[in-house]
Design a protein around this motif. Sequence first.
Motif, PDB file in Angstrom:
ATOM      1  N   MET A   1       0.940  -1.397   0.109  1.00 39.77           N
ATOM      2  CA  MET A   1       0.017  -0.016   0.007  1.00 39.77           C
ATOM      3  C   MET A   1       1.131   1.265   0.045  1.00 39.77           C
ATOM      4  N   GLN A   2       0.588   2.166  -0.867  1.00 37.53           N
ATOM      5  CA  GLN A   2       1.357   3.356  -0.941  1.00 37.53           C
ATOM      6  C   GLN A   2       0.884   4.309   0.226  1.00 37.53           C
ATOM      7  N   LYS A   3       1.764   5.101   0.884  1.00 32.41           N
ATOM      8  CA  LYS A   3       1.548   6.109   1.929  1.00 32.41           C
ATOM      9  C   LYS A   3       1.658   7.556   1.061  1.00 32.41           C
ATOM     10  N   GLY A   4       0.811   8.450   1.865  1.00 25.03           N
ATOM     11  CA  GLY A   4       1.083   9.504   1.366  1.00 25.03           C
ATOM     12  C   GLY A   4       0.478  10.528   2.382  1.00 25.03           C
ATOM     13  N   ASN A   5       0.464  11.949   2.327  1.00 30.25           N
ATOM     14  CA  ASN A   5       0.063  12.998   3.006  1.00 30.25           C
ATOM     15  C   ASN A   5      -1.137  13.768   2.319  1.00 30.25           C
ATOM     16  N   ILE A   6      -1.957  14.126   3.181  1.00 30.98           N
ATOM     17  CA  ILE A   6      -3.150  15.139   2.585  1.00 30.98           C
ATOM     18  C   ILE A   6      -2.884  16.331   3.199  1.00 30.98           C
ATOM     19  N   GLY A   7      -2.793  17.530   2.637  1.00 32.43           N
ATOM     20  CA  GLY A   7      -2.527  18.807   2.965  1.00 32.43           C
ATOM     21  C   GLY A   7      -4.051  19.802   2.983  1.00 32.43           C
ATOM     22  N   VAL A   8      -4.437  20.213   4.027  1.00 29.67           N
ATOM     23  CA  VAL A   8      -5.597  21.008   4.073  1.00 29.67           C
ATOM     24  C   VAL A   8      -5.031  22.322   4.618  1.00 29.67           C
ATOM     25  N   THR A   9      -5.399  23.524   3.975  1.00 28.33           N
ATOM     26  CA  THR A   9      -5.108  24.732   4.407  1.00 28.33           C
ATOM     27  C   THR A   9      -6.215  25.368   4.748  1.00 28.33           C
ATOM     28  N   THR A  10      -6.162  26.619   5.406  1.00 30.77           N
ATOM     29  CA  THR A  10      -7.383  27.466   6.039  1.00 30.77           C
ATOM     30  C   THR A  10      -8.145  28.001   4.676  1.00 30.77           C
ATOM     31  N   GLU A  11      -7.313  28.132   3.437  1.00 32.91           N
ATOM     32  CA  GLU A  11      -8.031  28.585   2.495  1.00 32.91           C
ATOM     33  C   GLU A  11      -8.949  27.598   1.750  1.00 32.91           C
ATOM     34  N   ASN A  12      -8.568  26.347   1.774  1.00 38.54           N
ATOM     35  CA  ASN A  12      -9.663  25.482   1.246  1.00 38.54           C
ATOM     36  C   ASN A  12     -10.404  24.331   2.246  1.00 38.54           C
ATOM     37  N   ILE A  13     -10.474  24.727   3.345  1.00 36.56           N
ATOM     38  CA  ILE A  13     -11.124  23.716   4.486  1.00 36.56           C
ATOM     39  C   ILE A  13     -12.456  24.144   4.182  1.00 36.56           C
ATOM     40  N   PHE A  14     -12.935  25.263   4.218  1.00 35.71           N
ATOM     41  CA  PHE A  14     -14.320  25.611   4.185  1.00 35.71           C
ATOM     42  C   PHE A  14     -15.015  25.405   3.006  1.00 35.71           C
ATOM     43  N   PRO A  15     -14.382  25.226   1.674  1.00 32.36           N
ATOM     44  CA  PRO A  15     -15.230  24.629   0.511  1.00 32.36           C
ATOM     45  C   PRO A  15     -15.311  23.174   0.541  1.00 32.36           C
ATOM     46  N   ILE A  16     -14.400  22.746   1.262  1.00 32.11           N
ATOM     47  CA  ILE A  16     -14.462  21.100   1.446  1.00 32.11           C
ATOM     48  C   ILE A  16     -15.498  20.898   2.396  1.00 32.11           C
ATOM     49  N   ILE A  17     -15.546  21.133   3.563  1.00 35.91           N
ATOM     50  CA  ILE A  17     -16.782  21.040   4.435  1.00 35.91           C
ATOM     51  C   ILE A  17     -18.183  21.477   3.729  1.00 35.91           C
ATOM     52  N   LYS A  18     -18.276  22.375   3.016  1.00 34.92           N
ATOM     53  CA  LYS A  18     -19.593  22.859   2.339  1.00 34.92           C
ATOM     54  C   LYS A  18     -19.873  21.768   1.427  1.00 34.92           C
ATOM     55  N   LYS A  19     -19.005  21.337   0.708  1.00 35.05           N
ATOM     56  CA  LYS A  19     -19.217  20.579  -0.459  1.00 35.05           C
ATOM     57  C   LYS A  19     -19.521  19.025   0.028  1.00 35.05           C
ATOM     58  N   PHE A  20     -18.767  18.619   1.034  1.00 34.90           N
ATOM     59  CA  PHE A  20     -18.916  17.205   1.289  1.00 34.90           C
ATOM     60  C   PHE A  20     -19.657  16.701   2.534  1.00 34.90           C
ATOM     61  N   LEU A  21     -19.847  17.965   3.368  1.00 36.70           N
ATOM     62  CA  LEU A  21     -20.513  17.611   4.479  1.00 36.70           C
ATOM     63  C   LEU A  21     -21.951  18.325   4.488  1.00 36.70           C
ATOM     64  N   TYR A  22     -22.025  19.654   3.998  1.00 36.88           N
ATOM     65  CA  TYR A  22     -23.197  20.365   4.343  1.00 36.88           C
ATOM     66  C   TYR A  22     -23.964  20.156   2.917  1.00 36.88           C
ATOM     67  N   SER A  23     -23.665  20.080   1.753  1.00 36.27           N
ATOM     68  CA  SER A  23     -24.429  19.754   0.612  1.00 36.27           C
ATOM     69  C   SER A  23     -25.439  18.637   0.746  1.00 36.27           C
ATOM     70  N   ASP A  24     -25.210  17.778   1.427  1.00 30.88           N
ATOM     71  CA  ASP A  24     -26.178  16.797   1.777  1.00 30.88           C
ATOM     72  C   ASP A  24     -27.099  17.134   2.867  1.00 30.88           C
ATOM     73  N   HIS A  25     -28.358  17.158   2.543  1.00 36.79           N
ATOM     74  CA  HIS A  25     -29.222  18.039   3.476  1.00 36.79           C
ATOM     75  C   HIS A  25     -29.557  17.297   4.852  1.00 36.79           C
ATOM     76  N   GLU A  26     -29.541  15.713   4.350  1.00 38.82           N
ATOM     77  CA  GLU A  26     -29.703  14.819   5.849  1.00 38.82           C
ATOM     78  C   GLU A  26     -28.638  15.055   6.731  1.00 38.82           C
ATOM     79  N   ILE A  27     -27.334  15.136   6.332  1.00 40.30           N
ATOM     80  CA  ILE A  27     -26.225  15.247   7.209  1.00 40.30           C
ATOM     81  C   ILE A  27     -26.120  16.606   7.876  1.00 40.30           C
ATOM     82  N   PHE A  28     -26.566  17.720   7.067  1.00 41.44           N
ATOM     83  CA  PHE A  28     -26.485  19.165   7.432  1.00 41.44           C
ATOM     84  C   PHE A  28     -27.412  19.081   8.541  1.00 41.44           C
TER      85      PHE A  28
END
Length: 97
Positions: free
Chosen positions: A1-28
């Motif tokens: 299995m290949q290992k790597g890192n995921i980098g999240v910065t303050t500039e891109n965290i809120f769009p990620i949250i909005k798109k993948f968490l809060y766009s699903d109405h049931e999850i929201f």
Amino acid sequence: MQKGNIGVTTENIFPIIKKFLYSDHEIFLRELVSNAVDATQKLNTLASIGEFKGELGDLTIHVELGKDTITISDRGIGLTAEEMDKYTGWVSILPSW
């Protein structure tokens, strides 16, 4: 299995949250109710250790459905800025409104 890192910065965290968490109405909706539970549990805990002296009253979380709205209400206590920073680290990345 290949290992790597995921980098999240303050500039891109809120769009990620909005798109993948809060766009699903049931999850929201579940997240909003969960926040209300946390707030009422905090109030109940503070009262049990003597740090809240007021009347607890009804700690039921109410969800009301309107024609075009959903209203979630509680009597709890939210996080302070210090608690947000301590438990989530989000204070430093929140927009200043």
